[in-house]
Scaffold this active site. Structure first.
Site, PDB file in Angstrom:
ATOM      1  N   TYR A 168      -8.330 -16.860   6.432  1.00 41.16           N
ATOM      2  CA  TYR A 168      -8.975 -15.588   6.119  1.00 41.16           C
ATOM      3  C   TYR A 168     -10.366 -15.484   6.739  1.00 41.16           C
ATOM      4  CZ  TYR A 168      -5.191 -13.693   3.433  1.00 41.16           C
ATOM      5  OH  TYR A 168      -3.976 -13.167   3.086  1.00 41.16           O
ATOM      6  N   GLN A 190      -1.834  -0.538   4.239  1.00 39.06           N
ATOM      7  CA  GLN A 190      -1.540  -1.889   3.742  1.00 39.06           C
ATOM      8  C   GLN A 190      -2.487  -2.886   4.401  1.00 39.06           C
ATOM      9  OE1 GLN A 190       2.994  -2.559   3.704  1.00 39.06           O
ATOM     10  NE2 GLN A 190       2.702  -0.798   5.023  1.00 39.06           N
ATOM     11  N   HIS A 229      -3.537  -3.373  -0.248  1.00 33.68           N
ATOM     12  CA  HIS A 229      -3.480  -4.842  -0.280  1.00 33.68           C
ATOM     13  C   HIS A 229      -4.858  -5.494  -0.222  1.00 33.68           C
ATOM     14  CE1 HIS A 229       0.969  -4.648   1.275  1.00 33.68           C
ATOM     15  NE2 HIS A 229       0.868  -4.388  -0.010  1.00 33.68           N
ATOM     16  N   CYS A 270     -14.191 -14.650  -7.377  1.00 31.28           N
ATOM     17  CA  CYS A 270     -13.855 -15.981  -7.885  1.00 31.28           C
ATOM     18  C   CYS A 270     -12.389 -15.992  -8.323  1.00 31.28           C
ATOM     19  CB  CYS A 270     -14.767 -16.307  -9.065  1.00 31.28           C
ATOM     20  SG  CYS A 270     -14.302 -17.835  -9.895  1.00 31.28           S
ATOM     21  N   CYS A 295     -19.115 -20.617 -12.024  1.00 29.59           N
ATOM     22  CA  CYS A 295     -18.234 -21.118 -13.094  1.00 29.59           C
ATOM     23  C   CYS A 295     -17.435 -22.339 -12.636  1.00 29.59           C
ATOM     24  CB  CYS A 295     -17.280 -20.017 -13.558  1.00 29.59           C
ATOM     25  SG  CYS A 295     -15.845 -19.798 -12.495  1.00 29.59           S
ATOM     26  N   SER A 344       6.487  -2.798   9.116  1.00 29.85           N
ATOM     27  CA  SER A 344       7.871  -3.276   9.137  1.00 29.85           C
ATOM     28  C   SER A 344       8.654  -2.753   7.935  1.00 29.85           C
ATOM     29  CB  SER A 344       7.903  -4.807   9.173  1.00 29.85           C
ATOM     30  OG  SER A 344       7.156  -5.319   8.093  1.00 29.85           O
ATOM     31  N   ASN A 351       6.792   3.819  15.322  1.00 25.06           N
ATOM     32  CA  ASN A 351       6.941   2.367  15.459  1.00 25.06           C
ATOM     33  C   ASN A 351       7.769   2.094  16.722  1.00 25.06           C
ATOM     34  OD1 ASN A 351       7.579  -0.435  15.065  1.00 25.06           O
ATOM     35  ND2 ASN A 351       7.247  -0.160  12.865  1.00 25.06           N
TER      36      ASN A 351
HETATM   37  C1  BJW Z   1       3.475  -1.180  16.024  1.00 21.81           C
HETATM   38  C2  BJW Z   1       2.689  -1.489  17.101  1.00 21.81           C
HETATM   39  C3  BJW Z   1       1.981  -0.436  17.650  1.00 21.81           C
HETATM   40  C4  BJW Z   1       3.593  -3.305  16.517  1.00 21.81           C
HETATM   41  N1  BJW Z   1       2.083   0.772  17.139  1.00 21.81           N
HETATM   42  N2  BJW Z   1       3.570   0.030  15.517  1.00 21.81           N
HETATM   43  C5  BJW Z   1      11.522  -5.722  -4.340  1.00 21.81           C
HETATM   44  C6  BJW Z   1      10.763  -4.746  -4.956  1.00 21.81           C
HETATM   45  C7  BJW Z   1       9.410  -4.973  -5.231  1.00 21.81           C
HETATM   46  C8  BJW Z   1       8.794  -6.191  -4.894  1.00 21.81           C
HETATM   47  C9  BJW Z   1       9.577  -7.164  -4.310  1.00 21.81           C
HETATM   48  C10 BJW Z   1      10.906  -6.950  -4.038  1.00 21.81           C
HETATM   49  N3  BJW Z   1      11.394  -8.054  -3.478  1.00 21.81           N
HETATM   50  C11 BJW Z   1      10.384  -8.966  -3.378  1.00 21.81           C
HETATM   51  C12 BJW Z   1       9.257  -8.437  -3.863  1.00 21.81           C
HETATM   52  C13 BJW Z   1       7.950  -9.115  -3.910  1.00 21.81           C
HETATM   53  C14 BJW Z   1       7.084  -8.970  -2.691  1.00 21.81           C
HETATM   54  C15 BJW Z   1       7.853  -8.415  -1.492  1.00 21.81           C
HETATM   55  O1  BJW Z   1       7.868  -7.248  -1.203  1.00 21.81           O
HETATM   56  N4  BJW Z   1       8.453  -9.288  -0.713  1.00 21.81           N
HETATM   57  C16 BJW Z   1       9.226  -8.855   0.467  1.00 21.81           C
HETATM   58  C17 BJW Z   1       8.832  -9.707   1.665  1.00 21.81           C
HETATM   59  C18 BJW Z   1      10.668  -8.870   0.138  1.00 21.81           C
HETATM   60  N5  BJW Z   1       5.981  -8.087  -3.035  1.00 21.81           N
HETATM   61  C19 BJW Z   1       4.921  -8.537  -3.684  1.00 21.81           C
HETATM   62  O2  BJW Z   1       4.823  -9.699  -4.043  1.00 21.81           O
HETATM   63  C20 BJW Z   1       3.849  -7.534  -4.004  1.00 21.81           C
HETATM   64  N6  BJW Z   1       3.502  -7.599  -5.394  1.00 21.81           N
HETATM   65  C21 BJW Z   1       4.385  -7.335  -6.339  1.00 21.81           C
HETATM   66  O3  BJW Z   1       5.511  -6.972  -6.124  1.00 21.81           O
HETATM   67  O4  BJW Z   1       3.853  -7.524  -7.595  1.00 21.81           O
HETATM   68  C22 BJW Z   1       4.684  -7.387  -8.738  1.00 21.81           C
HETATM   69  C23 BJW Z   1       3.771  -7.616  -9.924  1.00 21.81           C
HETATM   70  C24 BJW Z   1       3.602  -6.609 -10.834  1.00 21.81           C
HETATM   71  C25 BJW Z   1       2.756  -6.827 -11.934  1.00 21.81           C
HETATM   72  C26 BJW Z   1       2.102  -8.043 -12.100  1.00 21.81           C
HETATM   73  C27 BJW Z   1       2.266  -9.045 -11.151  1.00 21.81           C
HETATM   74  C28 BJW Z   1       3.111  -8.833 -10.059  1.00 21.81           C
HETATM   75  C29 BJW Z   1       2.560  -7.861  -3.265  1.00 21.81           C
HETATM   76  C30 BJW Z   1       2.685  -7.708  -1.804  1.00 21.81           C
HETATM   77  C31 BJW Z   1       1.374  -8.131  -1.121  1.00 21.81           C
HETATM   78  C32 BJW Z   1       1.488  -8.174   0.380  1.00 21.81           C
HETATM   79  N7  BJW Z   1       0.360  -8.812   0.932  1.00 21.81           N
HETATM   80  C33 BJW Z   1       0.302  -9.027   2.366  1.00 21.81           C
HETATM   81  C34 BJW Z   1      -0.716 -10.146   2.726  1.00 21.81           C
HETATM   82  C35 BJW Z   1      -2.102  -9.865   2.388  1.00 21.81           C
HETATM   83  C36 BJW Z   1      -2.845  -9.152   3.449  1.00 21.81           C
HETATM   84  C37 BJW Z   1      -3.119  -9.997   4.678  1.00 21.81           C
HETATM   85  O5  BJW Z   1      -3.522 -11.139   4.549  1.00 21.81           O
HETATM   86  O6  BJW Z   1      -2.957  -9.462   5.776  1.00 21.81           O
HETATM   87  O7  BJW Z   1       0.010  -7.808   3.047  1.00 21.81           O
HETATM   88  S1  BJW Z   1       1.852  -9.505   3.071  1.00 21.81           S
HETATM   89  C38 BJW Z   1       1.684  -8.649   4.561  1.00 21.81           C
HETATM   90  O8  BJW Z   1       2.759  -7.691   4.642  1.00 21.81           O
HETATM   91  C39 BJW Z   1       0.366  -7.875   4.451  1.00 21.81           C
HETATM   92  C40 BJW Z   1       0.784  -6.546   4.972  1.00 21.81           C
HETATM   93  O9  BJW Z   1      -0.092  -5.542   4.474  1.00 21.81           O
HETATM   94  C41 BJW Z   1       2.211  -6.389   4.503  1.00 21.81           C
HETATM   95  C42 BJW Z   1       3.025  -5.444   5.309  1.00 21.81           C
HETATM   96  O10 BJW Z   1       3.118  -5.871   6.650  1.00 21.81           O
HETATM   97  P1  BJW Z   1       3.086  -4.794   7.793  1.00 21.81           P
HETATM   98  O11 BJW Z   1       1.787  -4.084   7.766  1.00 21.81           O
HETATM   99  O12 BJW Z   1       4.303  -3.980   7.717  1.00 21.81           O
HETATM  100  O13 BJW Z   1       3.050  -5.714   9.113  1.00 21.81           O
HETATM  101  P2  BJW Z   1       4.248  -6.427   9.886  1.00 21.81           P
HETATM  102  O14 BJW Z   1       3.640  -7.478  10.752  1.00 21.81           O
HETATM  103  O15 BJW Z   1       5.330  -6.837   8.989  1.00 21.81           O
HETATM  104  O16 BJW Z   1       4.862  -5.273  10.805  1.00 21.81           O
HETATM  105  C43 BJW Z   1       4.136  -4.689  11.874  1.00 21.81           C
HETATM  106  C44 BJW Z   1       4.945  -3.514  12.391  1.00 21.81           C
HETATM  107  O17 BJW Z   1       4.160  -2.849  13.369  1.00 21.81           O
HETATM  108  C45 BJW Z   1       6.268  -3.904  13.073  1.00 21.81           C
HETATM  109  O18 BJW Z   1       7.305  -3.076  12.578  1.00 21.81           O
HETATM  110  C46 BJW Z   1       6.015  -3.625  14.551  1.00 21.81           C
HETATM  111  O19 BJW Z   1       7.179  -3.165  15.250  1.00 21.81           O
HETATM  112  C47 BJW Z   1       4.992  -2.519  14.460  1.00 21.81           C
HETATM  113  N8  BJW Z   1       4.116  -2.417  15.604  1.00 21.81           N
HETATM  114  N9  BJW Z   1       2.848  -2.877  17.353  1.00 21.81           N
HETATM  115  C48 BJW Z   1       2.918   0.950  16.061  1.00 21.81           C
HETATM  116  N10 BJW Z   1       1.200  -0.664  18.733  1.00 21.81           N
HETATM  117 ZN    ZN Z   2     -16.139 -17.824 -11.353  1.00 22.16          ZN
END
Ligand code: BJW
Ligand code: ZN
Length: 237
Positions: A53, A86, A104, A112, A140, A179, A203
């Site tokens: 990070y 996101q 996100h 902390c 803490c 994605s 996309n």
């Molecule tokens: C272009 C391009 C160009 C390239 N122009 N396009 C079913 C229902 C609900 C939840 C779940 C479920 N099954 C499983 C879950 C849990 C899980 C989940 O979804 N998992 C899946 C993988 C299946 N979800 C969670 O855990 C979430 N929390 C949750 O559900 O909590 C429940 C809860 C309730 C109450 C109390 C406690 C818990 C949390 C999800 C958090 C995601 N965090 C992340 C990481 C942190 C941020 C970071 O460090 O960056 O966020 S994961 C990562 O994925 C990041 C992103 O924001 C997120 C999405 O990714 P994104 O943005 O789509 O990127 P890529 O790389 O995947 O795709 C890029 C795209 O761009 C591609 O399609 C390319 O083609 C395209 N592209 N160049 C346009 N020039």
């Molecule tokens: Zn603390």
């Protein structure tokens, strides 16, 4: 026309920020991004997660918004456009968008992991990627972590509420550079489609959402977004 934009890592790719699933080159490429972005990964190796990070925090500070971010900021001057992202970078804001609802969290906020107190002290600059770095320690005794939503954690309520409201009130939803596999964010366009609202996907690659959207624009964000708002009424006719 009320527009809701849902962006993902692809919109920042052309600025030089690796997408979440396609970073094959970095030092951390050999590690599973799901591990680096989960509570379990943090608990197993906070030094590695902190290093990752801190590097991305530095990297994002060195890049600039691109024509895709700027196009969306321009739309906000003339139309009612809600930006939901996101992404944890600040490129929408630096392009001039306001407000931006971050589902996100942010690479620029820290807290902390134990008592949740926000951490505002200056961080050491990481100008070269370093695989493991000791996180700062809170008063803490808890470790400081990025204020980012990891797998298994709940999304922040305010941004989520804004996102759902935007899906419910938009005339058109533009989904760009995601994605569409991470829930609950991936469920937002599904909500709009269920209401009969037009959803446009920008996309270069197909996603699980593609078969359901109203219109697919298979181009990069920086090519597709400039001028798109003006063309939408014709494209959706
Ligand atoms: C272009 C391009 C160009 C390239 N122009 N396009 C079913 C229902 C609900 C939840 C779940 C479920 N099954 C499983 C879950 C849990 C899980 C989940 O979804 N998992 C899946 C993988 C299946 N979800 C969670 O855990 C979430 N929390 C949750 O559900 O909590 C429940 C809860 C309730 C109450 C109390 C406690 C818990 C949390 C999800 C958090 C995601 N965090 C992340 C990481 C942190 C941020 C970071 O460090 O960056 O966020 S994961 C990562 O994925 C990041 C992103 O924001 C997120 C999405 O990714 P994104 O943005 O789509 O990127 P890529 O790389 O995947 O795709 C890029 C795209 O761009 C591609 O399609 C390319 O083609 C395209 N592209 N160049 C346009 N020039
Ligand atoms: Zn603390």
């Amino acid at each position: 026309m009320r527009v809701a934009v849902l962006s993902g890592a692809g919109i920042s790719a052309e600025s030089g920020v690796p997408t979440f699933r396609d970073d094959k080159n970095g030092l951390w490429a050999r590690f599973d991004p799901y591990e680096l972005s989960s509570v379990q990964g943090w608990e197993r190796n906070p030094e590695r997660v902190w290093g990752w990070y801190l590097w991305r925090h530095y990297l994002v500070g060195t890049v600039e918004p691109n024509a895709g971010h700027r196009a969306i900021a321009d739309w906000q001057k003339d139309a009612d456009v809600t930006v939901i992202t996101q992404n944890v970078d600040d490129l929408h804001e630096r392009a001039g968008s306001s407000p931006v609802h971050h589902l996100h969290g942010s690479l620029f906020e820290f807290r902390c992991a134990h008592c949740n107190k926000p951490f505002h002290e200056e961080l050491p600059a990481m100008t070269e990627p370093t695989i493991e770095v000791e996180p700062p320690v809170c008063h803490c005794g808890g470790l400081i972590r990025p204020d980012i939503v990891w797998f298994g954690e709940a999304l922040p309520q305010g941004p989520w509420r804004h996102a759902v409201d935007a899906m419910e009130s938009a005339d058109v939803v533009v989904v760009v550079g995601t994605s569409a596999i991470v829930y609950p964010a991936a469920g937002l366009p599904e909500m709009a489609l269920a209401r009969g609202t037009a959803v446009v996907e920008v996309n270069p690659e197909p996603t699980p959402l593609t078969p359901y959207v109203t219109l697919t624009i298979r181009e990069s964000a920086s090519r597709a977004l400039p001028g798109l708002l003006e063309r939408l009424p014709t494209l959706l006719k």
